[in-house]
Design an enzyme around this catalytic site. Sequence first.
Site, short mmCIF file in Angstrom:
data_model
loop_
_atom_site.label_atom_id
_atom_site.label_comp_id
_atom_site.label_asym_id
_atom_site.label_seq_id
_atom_site.Cartn_x
_atom_site.Cartn_y
_atom_site.Cartn_z
N THR A 148 -25.10 1.04 -3.04
CA THR A 148 -26.00 1.16 -4.18
C THR A 148 -25.27 0.81 -5.47
O THR A 148 -24.14 1.26 -5.68
CB THR A 148 -26.53 2.61 -4.29
OG1 THR A 148 -27.25 2.94 -3.09
CG2 THR A 148 -27.47 2.76 -5.48
N GLU B 156 -30.49 8.35 -12.23
CA GLU B 156 -29.77 7.47 -11.31
C GLU B 156 -28.26 7.59 -11.45
O GLU B 156 -27.53 7.57 -10.45
CB GLU B 156 -30.17 6.01 -11.56
CG GLU B 156 -31.59 5.66 -11.17
CD GLU B 156 -31.76 5.54 -9.68
OE1 GLU B 156 -30.96 4.84 -9.03
OE2 GLU B 156 -32.70 6.15 -9.14
N ASP C 179 -26.92 6.85 3.37
CA ASP C 179 -28.35 7.16 3.44
C ASP C 179 -29.13 6.06 4.15
O ASP C 179 -30.35 6.03 4.12
CB ASP C 179 -28.93 7.37 2.04
CG ASP C 179 -28.72 6.17 1.12
OD1 ASP C 179 -28.22 5.13 1.60
OD2 ASP C 179 -29.04 6.27 -0.08
#
Length: 313
Positions: free
Chosen positions: A94, A70, A89
């Site tokens: 995120t 990640e 995306d």
Amino acid sequence: MKYTMKIALSSAIALSTLSPLTSAVHAQEQHDQHALKQSSQKASNVNDNNYMDKNFDLRKRCFALVGAAEDSNLNYSSNYRSVSGDEDDGRGITAGIIGFTSGNGDMKDMLNYYNQISPNNPLSGDKDNMSHLSEDKLRKDWFNAFDHDHDNFVKAQNYEVKKECMNDAVKFAKKDGLGQLGQYIYFDALVKHGPGRDPSASMSNWSFEDLRAHAIENGIKPPSQGGDEATYLQNFVGKRYDAINAENEEAKKEGRDMDTEGTTDRLKFQINQIKKSNFDLKLPLDFNMNQTDFHLDQNKLNNFNDKDLASLN
């Protein structure tokens, strides 16, 4: 609750070279079945010591490996502070230990719980503004929460990780008779694809239980049903390749440029551990993710913070 799948992907060429792994037939063709059965006959004893809710060392290994994928960082403690931003995306911004996303619901759920245990925290003004978040403001607030309200902020992230990922990884690993490698594979899939089951979901939208359901097609069975552990796990990971290929095709049609390496590298690593029959996920581990070489041994793992993962108990 079923979240939209969280994986991010990009190069169809890179993925297409790996797609033979995506079916049970290819998995069986590429590996000697007698050797695989011999290597996994021991399929893990079902006892609490095999599972990350009780086995703290396994928990640390799983979080370190997810951290490498990640955030290119084995030291999971730093990843609670991570803000990757908007990766274009379709999932919004995120951030955090497992890549919470502002567009998929898990970030809001985490922030809601954070507000319960720490009212007026640095992120309290962001939790009801997921669709209009300023990336710069969120980054500033996220760092502020980590730096000045560390214990509560980590606890809130862990609460969501446990609820949406760790509990199911443990539950289904026990149900399917999997060892520590299988549990890590399940945990990683839950982190990237989200929990839930939707029989009508398209391949590009498969969540964890969709992947698991499709992994037992064509006569493949998990060890708990008399199946071979290696063959089953190869097929499960193969279904993740299928989902990635499908979403990649959709991304291409929509003109989106999406990152693959953090997803495909972790799958290559998982297939490699299956081939090595490392069903106990033993250290040391040497691997490459995100164009970064990693070495994880017991001494390095022991030096990682225990306190940050303690609230997952």
